[in-house]
Enzyme design. Structure first.
Site, PDB file in Angstrom:
ATOM      1  N   CYS A   1      -3.804  10.685   0.989  1.00 16.12           N
ATOM      2  CA  CYS A   1      -3.109   9.411   0.744  1.00 16.12           C
ATOM      3  C   CYS A   1      -1.704   9.639   0.207  1.00 16.12           C
ATOM      4  O   CYS A   1      -0.728   9.375   0.886  1.00 16.12           O
ATOM      5  CB  CYS A   1      -3.899   8.582  -0.265  1.00 16.12           C
ATOM      6  SG  CYS A   1      -5.625   8.448   0.147  1.00 16.12           S
TER       7      CYS A   1
ATOM      8  N   LYS B   1       0.837  -1.211   0.000  1.00 13.93           N
ATOM      9  CA  LYS B   1       0.000   0.000   0.000  1.00 13.93           C
ATOM     10  C   LYS B   1       0.874   1.264   0.000  1.00 13.93           C
ATOM     11  O   LYS B   1       0.648   2.207  -0.763  1.00 13.93           O
ATOM     12  CB  LYS B   1      -0.900  -0.019   1.240  1.00 13.93           C
ATOM     13  CG  LYS B   1      -1.631   1.273   1.518  1.00 13.93           C
ATOM     14  CD  LYS B   1      -2.695   1.516   0.500  1.00 13.93           C
ATOM     15  CE  LYS B   1      -3.333   2.871   0.668  1.00 13.93           C
ATOM     16  NZ  LYS B   1      -4.376   3.125  -0.301  1.00 13.93           N
TER      17      LYS B   1
HETATM   18  N1  SAJ Z   1      -1.678  14.608  -9.356  1.00 16.50           N
HETATM   19  C1  SAJ Z   1      -0.794  15.337 -10.140  1.00 16.50           C
HETATM   20  N2  SAJ Z   1      -0.439  14.843 -11.365  1.00 16.50           N
HETATM   21  C2  SAJ Z   1      -0.938  13.675 -11.845  1.00 16.50           C
HETATM   22  C3  SAJ Z   1      -1.841  12.928 -11.031  1.00 16.50           C
HETATM   23  C4  SAJ Z   1      -2.203  13.423  -9.793  1.00 16.50           C
HETATM   24  O1  SAJ Z   1      -0.305  16.397  -9.739  1.00 16.50           O
HETATM   25  O2  SAJ Z   1      -0.577  13.310 -12.971  1.00 16.50           O
HETATM   26  C5  SAJ Z   1      -2.062  15.122  -8.017  1.00 16.50           C
HETATM   27  C6  SAJ Z   1      -3.552  15.406  -7.843  1.00 16.50           C
HETATM   28  O3  SAJ Z   1      -3.903  16.673  -8.337  1.00 16.50           O
HETATM   29  C7  SAJ Z   1      -3.702  15.295  -6.344  1.00 16.50           C
HETATM   30  C8  SAJ Z   1      -2.687  14.200  -5.966  1.00 16.50           C
HETATM   31  O4  SAJ Z   1      -1.804  14.096  -7.057  1.00 16.50           O
HETATM   32  O5  SAJ Z   1      -3.327  16.496  -5.690  1.00 16.50           O
HETATM   33  C9  SAJ Z   1      -3.319  12.855  -5.676  1.00 16.50           C
HETATM   34  O6  SAJ Z   1      -4.365  12.561  -6.612  1.00 16.50           O
HETATM   35  P1  SAJ Z   1      -4.569  11.113  -7.266  1.00 16.50           P
HETATM   36  O7  SAJ Z   1      -5.750  11.189  -8.155  1.00 16.50           O
HETATM   37  O8  SAJ Z   1      -3.299  10.656  -7.885  1.00 16.50           O
HETATM   38  O9  SAJ Z   1      -4.812  10.119  -6.031  1.00 16.50           O
HETATM   39  P2  SAJ Z   1      -5.791  10.106  -4.726  1.00 16.50           P
HETATM   40  O10 SAJ Z   1      -5.040  10.677  -3.565  1.00 16.50           O
HETATM   41  O11 SAJ Z   1      -7.136  10.653  -5.018  1.00 16.50           O
HETATM   42  O12 SAJ Z   1      -5.933   8.495  -4.526  1.00 16.50           O
HETATM   43  C10 SAJ Z   1      -4.746   7.688  -4.377  1.00 16.50           C
HETATM   44  C11 SAJ Z   1      -4.809   6.515  -5.378  1.00 16.50           C
HETATM   45  N3  SAJ Z   1      -3.495   5.862  -5.433  1.00 16.50           N
HETATM   46  C12 SAJ Z   1      -2.862   5.666  -6.595  1.00 16.50           C
HETATM   47  O13 SAJ Z   1      -3.272   6.043  -7.669  1.00 16.50           O
HETATM   48  C13 SAJ Z   1      -1.554   4.922  -6.512  1.00 16.50           C
HETATM   49  C14 SAJ Z   1      -5.889   5.535  -4.923  1.00 16.50           C
HETATM   50  O14 SAJ Z   1      -5.888   4.387  -5.762  1.00 16.50           O
HETATM   51  C15 SAJ Z   1      -5.647   5.122  -3.464  1.00 16.50           C
HETATM   52  O15 SAJ Z   1      -6.641   4.207  -3.010  1.00 16.50           O
HETATM   53  C16 SAJ Z   1      -5.734   6.369  -2.621  1.00 16.50           C
HETATM   54  O16 SAJ Z   1      -4.668   7.241  -3.045  1.00 16.50           O
HETATM   55  C17 SAJ Z   1      -5.604   5.970  -1.171  1.00 16.50           C
HETATM   56  O17 SAJ Z   1      -6.645   5.864  -0.473  1.00 16.50           O
HETATM   57  O18 SAJ Z   1      -4.489   5.670  -0.715  1.00 16.50           O
END
Ligand code: SAJ
Length: 406
Positions: free
Chosen positions: A258, A204
């Protein structure tokens, strides 16, 4: 009254959807939350969080009698711990909620019961909880099934991903792994991958750290490209044409509860070894600071050029596009920082997914774009993508709303 088969401790963003999914399978779930308001809301068939399709599912589960909430656990066959694991000072993980939830169910445990932690936890937590349980109930030693199984759902798509994502399941012994695996097999359509508890815990943390590191790479490129006068979004699009390159998107930092948190669970325990993971956290945090500085510089330049103070639109507060969640949001941090440096300029704070906010006075996005001299895009909300920007505005596009032709 129907005998509950499952006790779910924690009815938050993951616990409540999971409890509902299990209840949908006609398994009786006794949901536990320390917050009486949450318990009352769930028992009324309503929800206290925003998540598509969850409201309907909870209403049905409660109406059919398969889901009931309370502030205290009762005896069942399976206990799921889905409580927060925040971090304390110096970015150290705090497992006190997991510990408290475990202590609450220890007196209820009986032979052959299944105990599963889903909360994001530092490596070794499941073994630690097993020790705690057997210390207080030595007669059960070896006769319980104790496992770790992290959730991996993406907020906003939880109801689909809960069913369809693969799961990693690790017990403290093979018997526990098998028992936990057959429990999840009842309601999960994704593949179930069996391992041990420590590997499942680390898995995780590694998943989210991997994403953090990859976003840090994109953010680092955005800083380099800003100096090199290159459109970073065009650059990434072109580099991604390579069959083995897949760079993520830069933004105004990394937020949420997360990805911006979990890497610290590794760094705090393995500081000497986790160089890239630690650095990625620094880069992603620095990106937010850099954005705030860029807005400050644009303000001063405008004043020098025009001999008057500019008005400024801050576009977006949520931690990612098209949601209303501001937890650990870099955009919120930037807005706060910019307002702290305010010097009689006019500000328009925009968040189209929120009606109001207790700190920020919100402005409609179209009004803000019309009135502001400087428009800083922090979050790539869908509303912003089609917006017409009036001439002679200074545009700071930190999230690729204007400059990304994807
Ligand atoms: N972000 C970027 N660039 C990108 C992708 C995301 O800057 O290309 C930023 C987003 O704007 C945001 C942050 O990253 O601020 C996180 O967003 P996210 O959509 O990547 O993820 P979360 O936090 O909504 O959910 C994550 C997911 N983990 C992964 O993709 C590895 C989800 O599957 C997990 O279940 C969740 O964390 C969790 O509960 O841990």
């Amino acid at each position: 009254m129907n005998q509950p088969q499952v006790v779910m401790i924690g009815l938050g963003y993951i616990g409540l959807p999971t409890a509902t999914l299990i209840a949908k399978n006609k398994t009786f779930v006794h949901g536990v939350d320390i917050n009486q308001a949450v318990v009352d809301t769930v028992n009324a068939g309503k929800i206290h969080i925003i998540e598509p399709e969850l409201g309907e599912a909870v209403a049905i589960a409660v109406k059919e009698g398969y889901l009931k909430a309370d502030t205290k656990p009762i005896q069942a066959n399976t206990y799921l711990i889905v409580v927060p694991t925040p971090f304390k000072a110096k970015n150290e993980p705090d497992i006190s909620f997991v510990e408290a939830a475990t202590k609450a169910i220890i007196p209820l445990l009986k032979m052959d019961d299944l105990y599963i932690i889903e909360s994001t936890s530092p490596v070794g937590t499941t073994e630690k909880m097993a020790d705690l349980i057997y210390k207080m109930r030595p007669e059960l030693k070896g006769n319980l099934n104790i496992a770790y199984c992290p959730e991996r759902v993406l907020p906003g798509n939880v109801m689909y991903e809960l069913v369809h994502n693969d799961r990693v399941i690790g017990g403290i012994d093979t018997k526990s792994t098998k028992k936990a695996s057959s429990f999840y097999g009842q309601f999960i359509k994704g593949d179930l991958h069996e391992t041990n508890a420590r590997t499942a815990e680390m898995c995780k943390l590694v998943e989210n750290s991997s994403r953090d590191v990859q976003i840090a790479f994109a953010n680092e490129l955005s800083l380099i490209c800003d100096k090199a006068d290159i459109n970073v979004w065009e650059l990434i699009k072109l580099a991604n044409k390579h069959p083995r390159v897949n760079i993520l998107q830069p933004g105004c930092g990394v937020g949420g509860h997360c990805i911006a948190v979990d890497p610290y669970f590794i760094v705090s325990e393995y500081p000497m070894e986790s160089k890239i993971i630690g650095k990625a956290r620094e880069i992603n945090n620095y990106k937010s600071f850099w954005c705030a500085e860029k807005i400050q510089t644009a303000k001063l330049q405008f004043e020098l050029q025009h001999g008057r103070k500019p008005s400024i639109a801050i576009m977006g507060l949520a931690f990612k596009p098209n949601i209303d969640d501001l937890r650990e949001s870099p955009a919120k941090y930037i807005a706060q920082k910019v307002l702290q440096n305010a010097n009689n300029e006019e500000y328009f704070i925009v968040e189209p997914n929120l009606e109001t906010h207790k700190v920020f006075k919100l402005t409609d996005y179209k009004v803000a774009v019309e009135k502001a001299d400087i428009i800083a895009f922090l979050v790539a909300h869908k509303e912003f993508k089609t917006i017409e920007i009036p001439k002679e505005r200074v545009v700071l596009d930190f999230c690729g709303v204007i400059n990304n032709s994807n």
